[in-house]
Design a protein around this motif. Structure first.
Motif, PDB file in Angstrom:
ATOM      1  N   THR A 162     -13.059 123.945  16.741  1.00 26.38           N
ATOM      2  CA  THR A 162     -13.132 122.897  15.722  1.00 26.38           C
ATOM      3  C   THR A 162     -11.779 122.205  15.628  1.00 26.38           C
ATOM      4  O   THR A 162     -10.751 122.847  15.394  1.00 26.38           O
ATOM      5  CB  THR A 162     -13.524 123.484  14.365  1.00 26.38           C
ATOM      6  OG1 THR A 162     -14.828 124.072  14.471  1.00 26.38           O
ATOM      7  CG2 THR A 162     -13.556 122.413  13.288  1.00 26.38           C
ATOM      8  N   VAL A 163     -11.786 120.875  15.791  1.00 30.38           N
ATOM      9  CA  VAL A 163     -10.530 120.117  15.868  1.00 30.38           C
ATOM     10  C   VAL A 163     -10.425 119.020  14.813  1.00 30.38           C
ATOM     11  O   VAL A 163      -9.486 118.221  14.836  1.00 30.38           O
ATOM     12  CB  VAL A 163     -10.354 119.508  17.279  1.00 30.38           C
ATOM     13  CG1 VAL A 163     -10.171 120.599  18.315  1.00 30.38           C
ATOM     14  CG2 VAL A 163     -11.529 118.606  17.657  1.00 30.38           C
ATOM     15  N   ASP A 164     -11.363 118.997  13.867  1.00 30.67           N
ATOM     16  CA  ASP A 164     -11.350 117.927  12.855  1.00 30.67           C
ATOM     17  C   ASP A 164     -10.799 118.400  11.512  1.00 30.67           C
ATOM     18  O   ASP A 164     -11.028 117.766  10.485  1.00 30.67           O
ATOM     19  CB  ASP A 164     -12.765 117.370  12.658  1.00 30.67           C
ATOM     20  CG  ASP A 164     -13.748 118.397  12.109  1.00 30.67           C
ATOM     21  OD1 ASP A 164     -13.346 119.561  11.899  1.00 30.67           O
ATOM     22  OD2 ASP A 164     -14.919 118.038  11.894  1.00 30.67           O
ATOM     23  N   SER A 165     -10.062 119.517  11.520  1.00 32.23           N
ATOM     24  CA  SER A 165      -9.673 120.135  10.250  1.00 32.23           C
ATOM     25  C   SER A 165      -8.177 120.453  10.186  1.00 32.23           C
ATOM     26  O   SER A 165      -7.778 121.606  10.040  1.00 32.23           O
ATOM     27  CB  SER A 165     -10.486 121.416  10.028  1.00 32.23           C
ATOM     28  OG  SER A 165     -11.874 121.159  10.081  1.00 32.23           O
ATOM     29  N   PRO A 166      -7.310 119.412  10.292  1.00 33.44           N
ATOM     30  CA  PRO A 166      -5.888 119.675  10.088  1.00 33.44           C
ATOM     31  C   PRO A 166      -5.590 120.131   8.667  1.00 33.44           C
ATOM     32  O   PRO A 166      -4.624 120.848   8.423  1.00 33.44           O
ATOM     33  CB  PRO A 166      -5.224 118.331  10.402  1.00 33.44           C
ATOM     34  CG  PRO A 166      -6.293 117.317  10.159  1.00 33.44           C
ATOM     35  CD  PRO A 166      -7.574 117.987  10.563  1.00 33.44           C
ATOM     36  N   VAL A 167      -6.418 119.702   7.727  1.00 36.05           N
ATOM     37  CA  VAL A 167      -6.406 120.187   6.346  1.00 36.05           C
ATOM     38  C   VAL A 167      -7.857 120.356   5.923  1.00 36.05           C
ATOM     39  O   VAL A 167      -8.774 119.863   6.580  1.00 36.05           O
ATOM     40  CB  VAL A 167      -5.682 119.212   5.382  1.00 36.05           C
ATOM     41  CG1 VAL A 167      -4.212 119.093   5.737  1.00 36.05           C
ATOM     42  CG2 VAL A 167      -6.354 117.829   5.390  1.00 36.05           C
ATOM     43  N   ARG A 168      -8.078 121.054   4.829  1.00 33.94           N
ATOM     44  CA  ARG A 168      -9.444 121.264   4.344  1.00 33.94           C
ATOM     45  C   ARG A 168      -9.983 119.990   3.703  1.00 33.94           C
ATOM     46  O   ARG A 168      -9.249 119.243   3.050  1.00 33.94           O
ATOM     47  CB  ARG A 168      -9.481 122.403   3.324  1.00 33.94           C
ATOM     48  CG  ARG A 168      -9.110 123.749   3.903  1.00 33.94           C
ATOM     49  CD  ARG A 168      -9.224 124.858   2.872  1.00 33.94           C
ATOM     50  NE  ARG A 168      -8.723 126.110   3.407  1.00 33.94           N
ATOM     51  CZ  ARG A 168      -9.435 126.954   4.158  1.00 33.94           C
ATOM     52  NH1 ARG A 168     -10.701 126.668   4.421  1.00 33.94           N
ATOM     53  NH2 ARG A 168      -8.904 128.066   4.629  1.00 33.94           N
ATOM     54  N   GLY A 169     -11.292 119.773   3.865  1.00 37.18           N
ATOM     55  CA  GLY A 169     -11.930 118.669   3.178  1.00 37.18           C
ATOM     56  C   GLY A 169     -11.948 118.897   1.672  1.00 37.18           C
ATOM     57  O   GLY A 169     -11.910 120.035   1.198  1.00 37.18           O
ATOM     58  N   ALA A 170     -11.994 117.802   0.927  1.00 35.83           N
ATOM     59  CA  ALA A 170     -12.011 117.869  -0.540  1.00 35.83           C
ATOM     60  C   ALA A 170     -13.459 117.963  -1.021  1.00 35.83           C
ATOM     61  O   ALA A 170     -14.174 116.960  -1.073  1.00 35.83           O
ATOM     62  CB  ALA A 170     -11.339 116.643  -1.135  1.00 35.83           C
ATOM     63  N   HIS A 171     -13.897 119.172  -1.350  1.00 38.65           N
ATOM     64  CA  HIS A 171     -15.274 119.415  -1.766  1.00 38.65           C
ATOM     65  C   HIS A 171     -15.336 119.409  -3.292  1.00 38.65           C
ATOM     66  O   HIS A 171     -15.079 120.417  -3.950  1.00 38.65           O
ATOM     67  CB  HIS A 171     -15.775 120.748  -1.215  1.00 38.65           C
ATOM     68  CG  HIS A 171     -15.752 120.840   0.275  1.00 38.65           C
ATOM     69  ND1 HIS A 171     -15.922 122.017   0.974  1.00 38.65           N
ATOM     70  CD2 HIS A 171     -15.592 119.879   1.223  1.00 38.65           C
ATOM     71  CE1 HIS A 171     -15.855 121.777   2.270  1.00 38.65           C
ATOM     72  NE2 HIS A 171     -15.656 120.494   2.439  1.00 38.65           N
ATOM     73  N   GLU A 172     -15.685 118.268  -3.843  1.00 39.29           N
ATOM     74  CA  GLU A 172     -15.616 118.109  -5.294  1.00 39.29           C
ATOM     75  C   GLU A 172     -16.657 118.946  -6.013  1.00 39.29           C
ATOM     76  O   GLU A 172     -16.422 119.414  -7.129  1.00 39.29           O
ATOM     77  CB  GLU A 172     -15.716 116.626  -5.654  1.00 39.29           C
ATOM     78  CG  GLU A 172     -14.501 115.846  -5.152  1.00 39.29           C
ATOM     79  CD  GLU A 172     -14.620 114.350  -5.364  1.00 39.29           C
ATOM     80  OE1 GLU A 172     -15.607 113.913  -6.016  1.00 39.29           O
ATOM     81  OE2 GLU A 172     -13.741 113.609  -4.879  1.00 39.29           O
ATOM     82  N   ARG A 173     -17.810 119.157  -5.391  1.00 36.97           N
ATOM     83  CA  ARG A 173     -18.811 120.025  -6.027  1.00 36.97           C
ATOM     84  C   ARG A 173     -18.239 121.430  -6.234  1.00 36.97           C
ATOM     85  O   ARG A 173     -18.380 122.030  -7.291  1.00 36.97           O
ATOM     86  CB  ARG A 173     -20.068 120.135  -5.161  1.00 36.97           C
ATOM     87  CG  ARG A 173     -20.920 118.905  -5.061  1.00 36.97           C
ATOM     88  CD  ARG A 173     -22.327 119.319  -4.676  1.00 36.97           C
ATOM     89  NE  ARG A 173     -23.015 118.285  -3.915  1.00 36.97           N
ATOM     90  CZ  ARG A 173     -24.324 118.278  -3.701  1.00 36.97           C
ATOM     91  NH1 ARG A 173     -25.073 119.258  -4.174  1.00 36.97           N
ATOM     92  NH2 ARG A 173     -24.904 117.315  -3.011  1.00 36.97           N
ATOM     93  N   ASP A 174     -17.602 121.957  -5.188  1.00 43.12           N
ATOM     94  CA  ASP A 174     -17.045 123.309  -5.287  1.00 43.12           C
ATOM     95  C   ASP A 174     -15.932 123.380  -6.325  1.00 43.12           C
ATOM     96  O   ASP A 174     -15.811 124.373  -7.057  1.00 43.12           O
ATOM     97  CB  ASP A 174     -16.516 123.756  -3.925  1.00 43.12           C
ATOM     98  CG  ASP A 174     -17.623 123.896  -2.890  1.00 43.12           C
ATOM     99  OD1 ASP A 174     -18.801 124.022  -3.290  1.00 43.12           O
ATOM    100  OD2 ASP A 174     -17.309 123.876  -1.688  1.00 43.12           O
ATOM    101  N   LEU A 175     -15.106 122.341  -6.390  1.00 48.56           N
ATOM    102  CA  LEU A 175     -14.028 122.330  -7.376  1.00 48.56           C
ATOM    103  C   LEU A 175     -14.591 122.313  -8.796  1.00 48.56           C
ATOM    104  O   LEU A 175     -14.110 123.033  -9.677  1.00 48.56           O
ATOM    105  CB  LEU A 175     -13.126 121.118  -7.142  1.00 48.56           C
ATOM    106  CG  LEU A 175     -12.312 121.146  -5.832  1.00 48.56           C
ATOM    107  CD1 LEU A 175     -11.608 119.815  -5.624  1.00 48.56           C
ATOM    108  CD2 LEU A 175     -11.304 122.282  -5.861  1.00 48.56           C
TER     109      LEU A 175
END
Length: 370
Positions: A162-175
């Protein structure tokens, strides 16, 4: 009766914690890409041929040395024990029984050795299970190399990086739900570091990972390497130049950068960029057998499904996943018959029409991927 992916999702939501259901369904930001993946398939139209004379359809594929009875793969998804007590072991048995390639997530809640054992148990005649292993290259290259050896020793036949994850995505539902970690008793089994007395590391997303790390990985393993998450045609060309063996064309199910295009919209351009030199597997929004036909005609050799597997596991455990895979196989065979096709190989791009641009762009003939 469970007859569609939506039926599985509805049944799953009745059985599992709403917070966990949101984790499965959610994506990054406004979830524009999550919706776009499915909507893009709905906009595409199939233009069938007639009087083609084929009593049966050939659905089997061979990708990078892995043979499967279906072009529908199980994309890597995390934390299966959130929805079923047997977790990835149940999923693996269902995949093996269906003859489908399962991509084991690095964020599995069952160890790859146990997943492989479960697949062997369910496979026909004790055949090795068609398992691939998904990998995030960690800044600790020693730990990464040890994990690659572990997956190899367990019998995994390819690495999906997996190469599209230099940082984690912002998952607003989880937050909003406060879902920041696994519940007590669950852990990412592949992040247990024996060098530190069994300490469980978090999966590190690192912006320093580069093509040099792909070159390093290529030098450490003889397994085929697929890149997951390269969306730009120039990156697809670079992948070929760096000795990558295949692409998993994926926008992470809309869970990383929001507003990127749907993967099926990018597929003809990516297929043109690699020009048949390496196979392409597509995931993102595949919900029907007709979606599979569209992706194959536009240049993919196979497709992956992610969220549908989680819904099926939550709805019915191993039997639920088996039913889901049977459903995709039935729908795919039916759609191919109605399109006048004799199987999944060599579907022409003019089988697909898009309202905005008419006949699909032609793609170069593929080799070694279907």
């Amino acid at each position: 009766m469970l007859m569609t992916v939506q039926d599985f999702e509805t049944a799953a939501r009745m059985r599992i914690d709403p917070v966990h259901a949101d984790f499965i369904a959610g994506g990054a930001g406004d979830e524009i890409t999550v919706r776009a993946n499915e909507e893009a398939f709905r906009r595409l139209r199939l233009l069938p041929r007639v009087l083609r004379g084929s009593a049966e359809r050939a659905l089997d594929i061979s990708v990078l040395g892995s043979r499967a009875r279906t072009p529908v793969l199980l994309s890597p998804t995390a934390f299966h024990k959130l929805v079923d007590e047997e977790g990835e072991a149940a999923t693996a048995r269902a995949a093996a029984a269906a003859g489908a390639i399962m991509i084991v997530s690095m964020a599995s809640t069952v160890a790859v050795e146990d997943i492989a054992a479960a697949a062997r148990e369910a496979g026909e005649h004790g055949d090795p299970p068609p398992l691939w292993f998904q990998l995030y290259i960690q800044p600790d290259l020693g730990f990464t190399e040890a994990l690659v050896r572990r997956a190899t020793d367990a019998g995994c036949a390819a690495l999906v990086v997996t190469v599209d994850s230099p940082v984690r995505g912002a998952h607003e539902r989880d937050l909003r739900n406060g879902f920041l970690d696994l519940p007590p008793g669950l852990r990412c089994e592949h992040m247990v570091d024996p060098r530190e007395g069994g300490r469980v590391h978090p999966i590190a997303m690192s912006p320093v990972i580069s093509w040099e790390h792909i070159d390093w990985l290529r030098g450490t393993t003889s397994l085929p390497i697929l890149l997951k998450g390269a969306l730009h045609p120039e990156d697809a060309r670079l992948a070929v130049r760096h000795g990558v063996d295949g692409l998993l064309l994926s926008n992470h199910g809309g869970r990383q950068l929001d507003t990127v295009p749907a993967t099926v919209e990018l597929l003809p351009e990516i297929a043109a960029a690699v020009a048949g030199r390496i196979p392409i597997v597509l995931d993102g929004g595949v919900r029907r057998g007709t979606d599979v036909v569209k992706a194959l005609a536009l240049g993919a050799c196979a497709v992956g499904i992610g969220r549908p597997v989680m819904w099926a596991l939550a709805a019915g455990g191993e039997k639920g996943v088996r039913r889901l895979l049977e459903l995709f196989r039935e729908e795919l065979d039916h759609a191919l018959a109605l399109c006048g096709a004799s199987g999944v190989r060599g579907l022409p791009p003019d089988l697909v029409r898009a309202p905005a641009w008419g006949p699909a762009s032609a793609h170069t003939e593929r080799e070694g991927g279907a």
